[in-house]
Design a protein around this motif. Structure first.
Motif, mmCIF file in Angstrom:
data_model
loop_
_atom_site.group_PDB
_atom_site.id
_atom_site.type_symbol
_atom_site.label_atom_id
_atom_site.label_comp_id
_atom_site.label_asym_id
_atom_site.label_seq_id
_atom_site.Cartn_x
_atom_site.Cartn_y
_atom_site.Cartn_z
ATOM 1 N N LEU A 250 0.832 -1.192 0.000
ATOM 2 C CA LEU A 250 0.000 0.000 0.000
ATOM 3 C C LEU A 250 0.874 1.253 0.000
ATOM 4 O O LEU A 250 1.873 1.326 0.710
ATOM 5 N N GLN A 251 0.470 2.235 -0.813
ATOM 6 C CA GLN A 251 1.148 3.519 -0.838
ATOM 7 C C GLN A 251 0.378 4.527 0.017
ATOM 8 O O GLN A 251 -0.692 4.237 0.539
ATOM 9 N N GLY A 252 0.929 5.723 0.139
ATOM 10 C CA GLY A 252 0.339 6.714 1.035
ATOM 11 C C GLY A 252 -1.111 7.021 0.731
ATOM 12 O O GLY A 252 -1.936 7.170 1.643
ATOM 13 N N CYS A 287 6.507 3.424 2.314
ATOM 14 C CA CYS A 287 6.300 4.684 1.606
ATOM 15 C C CYS A 287 6.258 5.864 2.579
ATOM 16 O O CYS A 287 5.984 5.701 3.767
ATOM 17 N N SER A 288 6.539 7.037 2.053
ATOM 18 C CA SER A 288 6.294 8.262 2.805
ATOM 19 C C SER A 288 4.854 8.689 2.539
ATOM 20 O O SER A 288 4.229 8.254 1.576
ATOM 21 N N MET A 289 4.329 9.548 3.404
ATOM 22 C CA MET A 289 2.949 9.990 3.261
ATOM 23 C C MET A 289 2.892 11.506 3.248
ATOM 24 O O MET A 289 3.632 12.180 3.965
ATOM 25 N N LEU A 294 -1.749 11.802 5.727
ATOM 26 C CA LEU A 294 -1.624 11.606 7.172
ATOM 27 C C LEU A 294 -2.866 12.111 7.900
ATOM 28 O O LEU A 294 -3.392 11.444 8.794
ATOM 29 N N GLY A 295 -3.346 13.299 7.508
ATOM 30 C CA GLY A 295 -4.548 13.838 8.135
ATOM 31 C C GLY A 295 -5.752 12.951 7.912
ATOM 32 O O GLY A 295 -6.552 12.713 8.840
ATOM 33 N N ASN A 296 -5.901 12.425 6.706
ATOM 34 C CA ASN A 296 -7.035 11.546 6.403
ATOM 35 C C ASN A 296 -6.974 10.251 7.204
ATOM 36 O O ASN A 296 -7.994 9.759 7.695
ATOM 37 N N LYS A 321 5.440 8.013 13.610
ATOM 38 C CA LYS A 321 6.743 8.045 12.938
ATOM 39 C C LYS A 321 6.636 8.718 11.573
ATOM 40 O O LYS A 321 7.539 9.459 11.163
ATOM 41 N N ARG A 322 5.537 8.487 10.887
ATOM 42 C CA ARG A 322 5.368 9.090 9.553
ATOM 43 C C ARG A 322 5.131 10.597 9.662
ATOM 44 O O ARG A 322 5.576 11.355 8.802
#
Length: 421
Positions: A250-252, A287-289, A294-296, A321-322
């Protein structure tokens, strides 16, 4: 915390008889604010207030009332999706799958001719309607019934059904058709939504091939307007098996959409099973987000966070952490969505790690916070005990109260004070 409460009360327009806000305890401030609200003929919002309730009370945010999720990208192979050649009747219908409005034009033709809808037709119709807004706004009542009947009239996927809108042509349900149908749930409400939820588990289970990561995100995102019910939990159970079977990382965007779709889901065995599956996928993703993702993701925890299971704590720790690793400062709306989503979560090392990682974003956000931002952010902190991490966030929010340039309404102050109880 009392200092923050006094600031909120001081920034609120009060009747002169309410008295000075300095020197009182948080509890006495709450009593005086409640008395003021009663004098004005208003009431404190019932816990927990729905996001719509908060937004309706603060029309100062016309462009950011809803946390706008990243839209799901089209499946590989184009919007029509699926790849491979399309033959026969499906080749004729594929020309209608270029734009949502064109799909609805074809739907009117199919409904007038009494043609049965195949699973792929239903998937594209559901997705197209959701992209155009709400079903009741874009479909006539007879067209709505035509689509609903196509879901409920037949479960014989091999033989199909003639007439009555049943799924026809001998076409089986695919992962694309099932995930698109779930995505389209966000356009329906009331009894129509209930009928779709009751019919969807068998369609999801009938899809033999695994869901792609995009389809997982689409399917779960579509649930965000569905009220918690036994039918929704049955859909979650069916989708949990698809999440577990998904072989892609899964990606961000998918992570944000998956959790965002759970925002109406209270604690239940089905929700816990889904959170366990998503926790595993989140842990496996490198992955980075983005700030919006992140808010969602955090916003989606607003009801299911009450479970306080190992999986919830693992999810919060991973997202912490993200957030800390995010290279750009979160915009105000993403910060608010993230903090508001914690409203049922319980205090612990994972939550405190998240608060510590959020504090710099609150402090350094270049945007001004409006009263609704501050009240929703404070409301999300209601179950957390005293800790350095909480004090860091409260200190940053206190500066936001001082710098707020919009007038406070009693409703915003009441929500903020409720979070600081």
């Amino acid at each position: 915390m009392e200092a923050a409460m006094r600031l909120v009360a001081r920034r609120t327009h009060r009747p002169p008889w309410l008295g000075a806000s300095s020197g009182g305890t948080g509890r006495s401030l709450g009593r005086r604010l409640k008395a003021a609200l009663a004098w004005e003929g208003l009431e404190l919002p019932p816990p927990p207030p729905l996001p719509e309730h908060l937004r309706e009370a603060s029309p100062a945010l016309p462009s950011s009332r809803l946390p706008v999720p990243a839209s799901a990208p089209p499946p590989s192979g184009g919007e029509a999706g699926g790849g491979g050649p399309v033959e026969g009747e499906q080749a004729k219908r594929s020309t209608a799958r270029r734009s949502p409005k064109h799909v609805l034009e074809r739907l009117a033709e199919w409904e007038a001719a009494g043609e049965p809808l195949s699973p792929s037709d239903l998937g594209y119709v559901m997705m197209s309607v959701s992209k155009l807004r709400l079903a009741e706004q874009v479909l006539a009542e007879r067209q709505q019934e035509f689509v609903l009947s196509a879901f409920t009239a037949s479960t014989d996927f091999g033989a199909g059904a003639a007439g009555g809108g049943g799924t026809g042509g001998g076409e089986a349900w695919t992962s694309l058709a099932a995930s698109s149908s779930c995505y389209g749930l966000r356009a329906w409400s009331g009894s129509a939504q209930d009928r779709l939820l009751e019919a969807l588990p068998s369609k999801i289970n009938a899809a033999q091939e695994p869901f792609t990561r995009v389809q997982v995100g689409m399917a779960l995102f579509g649930l965000h307007r569905c009220n918690d019910s036994s039918s929704l939990r049955a859909v979650l159970a069916a989708l949990t098996r698809k999440v577990i079977a998904c072989e892609e990382e899964l990606q961000g965007q998918e992570i944000g959409n998956c959790f965002y779709g759970l925002q109406q889901c209270s604690d239940s065995p089905e929700v816990r099973a889904m959170l366990a599956a998503l926790s595993s996928k989140l842990h496996a993703s490198s992955c980075s987000m983005s700030p919006q993702e992140l808010g969602n993701a955090l916003y989606g925890l607003q009801k299911c966070g009450a479970a306080n299971t190992d999986f919830i704590r693992a999810i919060i720790a991973n997202l912490a952490k993200r957030v800390a690793a995010c290279e750009v400062r979160l915009p105000a709306q993403n910060i608010v969505n993230g903090l508001y989503g914690l409203q049922t979560c319980r205090d612990g090392p994972e939550v405190r790690a998240l608060l510590s990682s959020m504090a710099p974003h609150v402090r350094e956000c270049p945007e001004l916070f409006v009263p609704q931002h501050i009240s929703m952010a404070l409301y999300g902190l209601q179950h957390f005990g005293e800790s350095p991490a909480l004090q860091e966030v409260l200190s940053a929010l206190t500066e936001r109260v001082l710098n707020c340039q919009k007038d406070w309404k009693f409703h915003n102050a009441a929500v903020a004070l409720y979070g600081l109880q």
